[in-house]
Design a protein around this motif. Structure first.
Motif, PDB file in Angstrom:
ATOM      1  N   GLY A  34      -1.378 -18.759 -29.174  1.00 40.41           N
ATOM      2  CA  GLY A  34      -1.411 -18.491 -27.744  1.00 40.41           C
ATOM      3  C   GLY A  34      -0.432 -17.461 -27.240  1.00 40.41           C
ATOM      4  N   ALA A  35       0.842 -17.758 -27.294  1.00 41.22           N
ATOM      5  CA  ALA A  35       1.860 -16.952 -26.635  1.00 41.22           C
ATOM      6  C   ALA A  35       1.892 -15.489 -27.065  1.00 41.22           C
ATOM      7  N   PRO A  36       1.698 -15.158 -28.366  1.00 36.89           N
ATOM      8  CA  PRO A  36       1.801 -13.744 -28.754  1.00 36.89           C
ATOM      9  C   PRO A  36       0.765 -12.827 -28.101  1.00 36.89           C
ATOM     10  N   TYR A  37      -0.284 -13.388 -27.541  1.00 42.64           N
ATOM     11  CA  TYR A  37      -1.295 -12.580 -26.875  1.00 42.64           C
ATOM     12  C   TYR A  37      -0.961 -12.323 -25.405  1.00 42.64           C
ATOM     13  N   PHE A  38       0.084 -12.981 -24.888  1.00 44.21           N
ATOM     14  CA  PHE A  38       0.517 -12.786 -23.505  1.00 44.21           C
ATOM     15  C   PHE A  38       1.479 -11.606 -23.413  1.00 44.21           C
ATOM     16  N   THR A  39       1.543 -11.002 -22.236  1.00 44.33           N
ATOM     17  CA  THR A  39       2.457  -9.875 -22.043  1.00 44.33           C
ATOM     18  C   THR A  39       3.916 -10.311 -22.131  1.00 44.33           C
ATOM     19  N   ASP A  40       4.217 -11.556 -21.779  1.00 40.20           N
ATOM     20  CA  ASP A  40       5.584 -12.086 -21.877  1.00 40.20           C
ATOM     21  C   ASP A  40       5.535 -13.436 -22.596  1.00 40.20           C
ATOM     22  N   PRO A  41       5.583 -13.438 -23.928  1.00 40.23           N
ATOM     23  CA  PRO A  41       5.455 -14.688 -24.675  1.00 40.23           C
ATOM     24  C   PRO A  41       6.512 -15.728 -24.326  1.00 40.23           C
ATOM     25  N   ASP A  42       7.767 -15.300 -24.109  1.00 42.68           N
ATOM     26  CA  ASP A  42       8.834 -16.260 -23.798  1.00 42.68           C
ATOM     27  C   ASP A  42       8.583 -16.941 -22.463  1.00 42.68           C
ATOM     28  N   ALA A  43       8.131 -16.181 -21.482  1.00 44.56           N
ATOM     29  CA  ALA A  43       7.815 -16.771 -20.183  1.00 44.56           C
ATOM     30  C   ALA A  43       6.657 -17.751 -20.296  1.00 44.56           C
ATOM     31  N   THR A  44       5.706 -17.437 -21.160  1.00 44.80           N
ATOM     32  CA  THR A  44       4.565 -18.327 -21.370  1.00 44.80           C
ATOM     33  C   THR A  44       5.016 -19.651 -21.966  1.00 44.80           C
ATOM     34  N   ARG A  45       5.880 -19.598 -22.983  1.00 41.30           N
ATOM     35  CA  ARG A  45       6.382 -20.830 -23.593  1.00 41.30           C
ATOM     36  C   ARG A  45       7.191 -21.648 -22.589  1.00 41.30           C
ATOM     37  N   ALA A  46       7.947 -20.976 -21.735  1.00 44.15           N
ATOM     38  CA  ALA A  46       8.708 -21.685 -20.693  1.00 44.15           C
ATOM     39  C   ALA A  46       7.757 -22.361 -19.706  1.00 44.15           C
ATOM     40  N   ALA A  47       6.658 -21.704 -19.394  1.00 41.48           N
ATOM     41  CA  ALA A  47       5.670 -22.300 -18.485  1.00 41.48           C
ATOM     42  C   ALA A  47       5.033 -23.532 -19.115  1.00 41.48           C
ATOM     43  N   TRP A  48       4.787 -23.493 -20.432  1.00 43.16           N
ATOM     44  CA  TRP A  48       4.247 -24.667 -21.124  1.00 43.16           C
ATOM     45  C   TRP A  48       5.232 -25.837 -21.030  1.00 43.16           C
ATOM     46  N   ALA A  49       6.516 -25.544 -21.175  1.00 44.12           N
ATOM     47  CA  ALA A  49       7.529 -26.600 -21.099  1.00 44.12           C
ATOM     48  C   ALA A  49       7.559 -27.217 -19.705  1.00 44.12           C
ATOM     49  N   ARG A  50       7.426 -26.384 -18.678  1.00 41.62           N
ATOM     50  CA  ARG A  50       7.396 -26.913 -17.305  1.00 41.62           C
ATOM     51  C   ARG A  50       6.144 -27.759 -17.084  1.00 41.62           C
ATOM     52  N   LEU A  51       5.023 -27.319 -17.638  1.00 43.66           N
ATOM     53  CA  LEU A  51       3.789 -28.090 -17.513  1.00 43.66           C
ATOM     54  C   LEU A  51       3.937 -29.448 -18.185  1.00 43.66           C
ATOM     55  N   ALA A  52       4.554 -29.475 -19.363  1.00 38.19           N
ATOM     56  CA  ALA A  52       4.758 -30.738 -20.076  1.00 38.19           C
ATOM     57  C   ALA A  52       5.626 -31.694 -19.253  1.00 38.19           C
ATOM     58  N   GLU A  53       6.676 -31.166 -18.634  1.00 39.35           N
ATOM     59  CA  GLU A  53       7.542 -32.001 -17.790  1.00 39.35           C
ATOM     60  C   GLU A  53       6.767 -32.552 -16.606  1.00 39.35           C
ATOM     61  N   ALA A  54       5.920 -31.725 -16.000  1.00 33.93           N
ATOM     62  CA  ALA A  54       5.134 -32.173 -14.850  1.00 33.93           C
ATOM     63  C   ALA A  54       4.156 -33.266 -15.240  1.00 33.93           C
ATOM     64  N   ILE A  55       3.525 -33.115 -16.406  1.00 36.35           N
ATOM     65  CA  ILE A  55       2.572 -34.134 -16.865  1.00 36.35           C
ATOM     66  C   ILE A  55       3.291 -35.446 -17.149  1.00 36.35           C
ATOM     67  N   ARG A  56       4.465 -35.357 -17.774  1.00 36.33           N
ATOM     68  CA  ARG A  56       5.240 -36.577 -18.038  1.00 36.33           C
ATOM     69  C   ARG A  56       5.683 -37.247 -16.750  1.00 36.33           C
ATOM     70  N   ALA A  57       5.806 -36.457 -15.678  1.00 33.14           N
ATOM     71  CA  ALA A  57       6.209 -37.004 -14.386  1.00 33.14           C
ATOM     72  C   ALA A  57       5.031 -37.546 -13.593  1.00 33.14           C
ATOM     73  N   GLY A  58       3.821 -37.426 -14.165  1.00 38.90           N
ATOM     74  CA  GLY A  58       2.658 -38.010 -13.519  1.00 38.90           C
ATOM     75  C   GLY A  58       1.660 -37.027 -12.951  1.00 38.90           C
ATOM     76  N   ALA A  59       1.897 -35.735 -13.114  1.00 36.40           N
ATOM     77  CA  ALA A  59       0.941 -34.737 -12.623  1.00 36.40           C
ATOM     78  C   ALA A  59      -0.353 -34.826 -13.427  1.00 36.40           C
ATOM     79  N   PRO A  60      -1.481 -34.450 -12.846  1.00 30.83           N
ATOM     80  CA  PRO A  60      -2.752 -34.511 -13.569  1.00 30.83           C
ATOM     81  C   PRO A  60      -2.778 -33.510 -14.726  1.00 30.83           C
ATOM     82  N   LEU A  61      -3.536 -33.852 -15.762  1.00 32.27           N
ATOM     83  CA  LEU A  61      -3.695 -32.980 -16.920  1.00 32.27           C
ATOM     84  C   LEU A  61      -4.669 -31.871 -16.549  1.00 32.27           C
TER      85      LEU A  61
END
Length: 256
Positions: free
Chosen positions: A194-221
């Protein structure tokens, strides 16, 4: 006339269907809800496309792309897929697919699990490590200087060669990783996923981490919409990522 059968006409299946039609390949679309639900997609794709049942799509295809949630793999038409070169896009996400111990422990890979069920199919892992948006934006003609590469893996050498031919016609180079046992190298959160195809791979991985935190906090998948033009990933760079990546079991992943 070459035909691509597609089982699972969501974002990945539809993106590949568009490339196939543009390449002069006929497409037979199918999903779990019935051919009548695909009328709009068929109309958009034009005269080279038609809708059918999954079994009909499997029987019609010279190749068959299967893009369904892993939890649905046992519903695939095993008999109709026997002998077919099948491109498997599946990824394992326990939050969506339920817990599968042999995948959590690394005893097998996702595509080995699917291949075990589909006796006789010639399964090739492909198109699982790139988003539908980047499938559309990064496809290039053969010989283009900025052509992007995708990894593949499979147990049948002739099927791998056939998949390389198809994927090249669709607009991508390929890097052959080896057998299905090696396909963990481009499963979720590995270096080539996934990430290597994005213009900013590091930002993409950081966004995945934020999404994971949100899901663990009860946000919808719900995967966020991707607004990114993508960046070409040449074969040499992809090959290096595949060679260097550690294996990511479920317990090692940020988003599982």
């Amino acid at each position: 006339m070459a035909t691509l059968g597609i089982i699972g006409s969501g974002k990945i299946g539809t993106a590949v269907a568009r490339l196939a039609v543009a390449a002069g390949i006929d497409v037979v679309l199918s999903n779990s809800r019935g051919p009548e639900t695909l009328a709009e997609a068929v109309a958009e794709l034009g005269g080279r496309a038609r809708a059918a049942t999954p079994e009909e799509a499997a029987r019609a295809g010279d190749w068959v792309l299967v893009s369904v949630p892993l939890s649905a793999y046992r519903d695939l038409p095993a008999g109709a897929l026997a002998g077919k070169v099948m491109l498997d896009t599946s990824n394992y996400y326990p939050m969506r697919d339920g817990t599968i111990e042999v995948l959590d422990s690394g005893k097998t890979t996702t595509s080995e699990l699917v291949q075990e069920h589909l006796v006789g199919a010639k399964l090739i892992k492909a198109f699982n490590n790139i988003s539908d948006v980047h499938i559309a934006s990064l496809a290039r003609p053969l010989g283009a200087a900025d052509r992007t590469a995708l990894p593949i893996a499979g147990d049948d050498p002739e099927a791998r060669a056939s998949a390389v031919e198809l994927i090249s016609r669709l607009g991508f180079d390929t890097v052959d990783v080896g057998t299905l046992a090696d396909s963990w190298r481009f499963e979720p959160e590995t270096d080539a996923y996934g990430a290597p195809y994005f213009t900013d791979p590091d930002a993409t991985r950081a966004a995945w981490a934020r999404l994971a935190e949100a899901i663990r906090a009860g946000a919808p998948l719900e995967a966020p919409a991707i607004d990114d033009p993508g960046t070409p990933l040449p074969a040499a760079r992809l090959r290096a990522l595949l060679a260097d990546t550690p294996r990511k079991l479920t317990a090692d992943r940020v988003l599982a």
